[in-house]
Scaffold this motif. Sequence first.
Motif, short mmCIF file in Angstrom:
data_model
loop_
_atom_site.label_atom_id
_atom_site.label_comp_id
_atom_site.label_asym_id
_atom_site.label_seq_id
_atom_site.Cartn_x
_atom_site.Cartn_y
_atom_site.Cartn_z
N ALA A 20 -54.79 40.02 -45.28
CA ALA A 20 -54.79 38.62 -44.82
C ALA A 20 -53.53 38.32 -44.03
O ALA A 20 -52.44 38.75 -44.41
CB ALA A 20 -54.89 37.68 -46.02
N PRO A 21 -53.70 37.55 -42.95
CA PRO A 21 -52.48 37.06 -42.27
C PRO A 21 -51.79 36.11 -43.26
O PRO A 21 -52.45 35.27 -43.86
CB PRO A 21 -53.05 36.29 -41.08
N MET A 22 -50.51 36.27 -43.45
CA MET A 22 -49.79 35.36 -44.38
C MET A 22 -48.49 34.97 -43.69
O MET A 22 -47.48 35.68 -43.76
CB MET A 22 -49.52 36.07 -45.72
N VAL A 70 -54.17 39.54 -34.45
CA VAL A 70 -53.13 38.52 -34.46
C VAL A 70 -53.80 37.24 -34.97
O VAL A 70 -55.00 37.05 -34.79
CB VAL A 70 -52.49 38.29 -33.08
N ASN A 71 -53.03 36.40 -35.63
CA ASN A 71 -53.62 35.21 -36.27
C ASN A 71 -52.81 33.97 -35.91
O ASN A 71 -51.58 33.98 -35.99
CB ASN A 71 -53.63 35.42 -37.79
N ILE A 72 -53.50 32.91 -35.54
CA ILE A 72 -52.80 31.66 -35.16
C ILE A 72 -53.41 30.44 -35.87
O ILE A 72 -54.54 30.49 -36.35
CB ILE A 72 -52.83 31.42 -33.63
N TYR A 218 -65.30 37.98 -46.70
CA TYR A 218 -64.97 37.03 -47.78
C TYR A 218 -63.48 37.07 -48.11
O TYR A 218 -62.86 38.13 -48.12
CB TYR A 218 -65.79 37.31 -49.06
N SER A 219 -62.94 35.90 -48.41
CA SER A 219 -61.52 35.77 -48.69
C SER A 219 -61.32 34.77 -49.82
O SER A 219 -61.81 33.63 -49.73
CB SER A 219 -60.86 35.28 -47.41
N GLY A 220 -60.59 35.17 -50.85
CA GLY A 220 -60.31 34.24 -51.96
C GLY A 220 -60.57 34.89 -53.30
O GLY A 220 -61.73 35.05 -53.69
N GLY A 221 -59.51 35.29 -53.98
CA GLY A 221 -59.65 35.77 -55.36
C GLY A 221 -59.92 37.26 -55.51
O GLY A 221 -60.00 37.76 -56.64
N ILE A 222 -60.04 38.00 -54.41
CA ILE A 222 -60.28 39.44 -54.56
C ILE A 222 -58.99 40.09 -55.05
O ILE A 222 -57.93 39.93 -54.43
CB ILE A 222 -60.71 40.08 -53.21
N PHE A 239 -63.81 42.16 -46.36
CA PHE A 239 -63.04 41.59 -47.46
C PHE A 239 -61.61 41.35 -46.99
O PHE A 239 -60.95 42.28 -46.52
CB PHE A 239 -63.04 42.56 -48.66
N GLN A 240 -61.15 40.10 -47.11
CA GLN A 240 -59.78 39.80 -46.67
C GLN A 240 -58.97 39.37 -47.88
O GLN A 240 -59.34 38.46 -48.60
CB GLN A 240 -59.81 38.67 -45.63
N LEU A 241 -57.85 40.07 -48.10
CA LEU A 241 -57.09 39.75 -49.31
C LEU A 241 -55.62 39.52 -49.03
O LEU A 241 -55.01 40.20 -48.21
CB LEU A 241 -57.28 40.85 -50.36
N GLY A 242 -55.08 38.51 -49.70
CA GLY A 242 -53.70 38.12 -49.46
C GLY A 242 -52.83 38.26 -50.69
O GLY A 242 -51.89 39.06 -50.71
N SER A 243 -53.14 37.52 -51.74
CA SER A 243 -52.27 37.47 -52.92
C SER A 243 -51.97 38.85 -53.50
O SER A 243 -50.88 39.08 -54.01
CB SER A 243 -52.89 36.58 -54.01
N MET A 244 -52.92 39.76 -53.39
CA MET A 244 -52.73 41.13 -53.91
C MET A 244 -51.53 41.83 -53.28
O MET A 244 -51.00 42.79 -53.82
CB MET A 244 -53.95 41.97 -53.53
C1 LIG Z 1 -48.68 33.34 -48.62
C2 LIG Z 1 -49.96 33.13 -47.88
C3 LIG Z 1 -49.90 32.78 -46.54
C4 LIG Z 1 -51.08 32.61 -45.80
N1 LIG Z 1 -51.00 32.37 -44.46
C5 LIG Z 1 -52.14 32.40 -43.69
C6 LIG Z 1 -52.07 32.39 -42.28
O1 LIG Z 1 -50.98 32.37 -41.68
N2 LIG Z 1 -53.24 32.41 -41.59
C7 LIG Z 1 -54.47 32.48 -42.22
O2 LIG Z 1 -55.51 32.52 -41.53
N3 LIG Z 1 -54.56 32.51 -43.57
C8 LIG Z 1 -53.43 32.48 -44.31
N4 LIG Z 1 -53.51 32.57 -45.69
C9 LIG Z 1 -54.84 32.61 -46.34
C10 LIG Z 1 -55.38 34.04 -46.37
O3 LIG Z 1 -55.86 34.39 -45.09
C11 LIG Z 1 -56.53 34.23 -47.36
O4 LIG Z 1 -57.54 33.27 -47.13
C12 LIG Z 1 -56.14 34.19 -48.82
O5 LIG Z 1 -54.94 34.87 -49.06
C13 LIG Z 1 -57.24 34.83 -49.66
O6 LIG Z 1 -57.10 34.55 -51.01
P1 LIG Z 1 -56.24 35.47 -52.02
O7 LIG Z 1 -54.85 35.08 -51.78
O8 LIG Z 1 -56.77 35.11 -53.35
O9 LIG Z 1 -56.50 36.91 -51.63
C14 LIG Z 1 -52.35 32.74 -46.45
C15 LIG Z 1 -52.38 33.08 -47.81
C16 LIG Z 1 -51.21 33.28 -48.52
C17 LIG Z 1 -51.28 33.69 -49.97
#
Ligand SMILES: Cc1cc2nc3c(=O)[nH]c(=O)nc-3n(C[C@H](O)[C@H](O)[C@H](O)COP(=O)(O)O)c2cc1C
Length: 354
Positions: A20-22, A70-72, A218-222, A239-244
């Motif tokens: 995930a872009p963060m 790239v993500n905006i 899908y994104s959220g909770g994986i 599957f898009q994952l961030g918190s992991m």
């Molecule tokens: C610290 C953080 C920063 C994030 N920043 C962005 C972002 O810059 N652009 C974006 O499209 N989503 C952003 N997200 C959302 C993620 O793309 C994604 O939807 C989310 O992390 C998925 O849920 P998860 O954290 O349970 O995996 C961010 C998420 C986190 C945790």
Amino acid sequence: MLFPETISKKLGISYPVIQAPMFGVSTPEMVAASADAGCLGSLALGDLPAEQCISLIRKTRSLTGRLFAVNIFVHEIPEITAELREKYAKAKAYIEAFAEDNGLSVSLTALEDLTTNSYHEQIEAIIDEGCEILSFTFGIPDEKSIVRLKEKNVLLIGTCTSVTEAQMLEKAGIDLIVVQGIEAGGHRGTFATESLPQIGGMSLLPQIADHVDTALIYSGGIYNAQTMQAAKALGAEGFQLGSMLLASQESALQPFEKDRLKMVSENDIVLTRTFSGRYARGISNKYIRKLEGSGFILPYPYQNKLTGALRNAAKLRQDTDFVSIWLGQSIHDYSRQSVKDILGKLIDDYSRLP
Ligand SMILES: Cc1cc2nc3c(=O)[nH]c(=O)nc-3n(C[C@H](O)[C@H](O)[C@H](O)COP(=O)(O)O)c2cc1C
């Protein structure tokens, strides 16, 4: 088939797994490590000025020869009115006084000194740099931008939080859709309504799959192979994952923030507009509790710009009470390994599922 191939083929990756872009957390190193794992890395550019976008894109290219997204933030910036000026000044004074009471002396940026950037300049920079995949959140680029991006063969990935938004993205000709369940960490991508659709992934994903033909990510909770398998069963092809990846070696979070993750409990994770003016999910703290219901929350991006100096000062003194630590609802062990290893293990575990 364990891994659906639609999205991997479109994105030129081995596995349909997307880092995930963060914004503020993901780094060029994280993007490169994701690519090394055969996944798609996402370079978060948020609302950075074009020159900074260019330098981050070039830095990432120096670390990996593979494709990355790239993500905006696609957000229309509200006009500065007399009312906003007054509210801004009041919020500034209120937050400065609260910080001072807590031993954090900080001078927040005045409205006159703020700079805001339009996503159009970012898109021009992205096209000039020859980027091939653009993901976005908070809205849909205007028609002219979409036509221009498509002429340049840029693959577009939009974010939705409701069936209505998914249909809008499909109608606009967006190639792939990220379905963001309410579990997700970070900002909500909501753009069709002022109010927030609070739909859990288990309800949202299959409904969207029923209403659009575009391939879904899908994104959220994986957070492990089983949650990924559940998303696949409900209609996800990616599957898009961030918190992991928050505590990973390549994350820009500081050690004190990574330590905070380890101690998080279920009641700590909240949705709040207090830091940026848009809803985001993260760890509650003294600042959030004080600002909620205070009346001192400005629309995005003004609240975000206003609180920037506060967050920076809090980082310097390693104070979790005044920083925004975005985090999703799936609490787990937040590995400190490299992203390459974390994603490698996830894919390996998934491949072993019956
Ligand atoms: C610290 C953080 C920063 C994030 N920043 C962005 C972002 O810059 N652009 C974006 O499209 N989503 C952003 N997200 C959302 C993620 O793309 C994604 O939807 C989310 O992390 C998925 O849920 P998860 O954290 O349970 O995996 C961010 C998420 C986190 C945790």
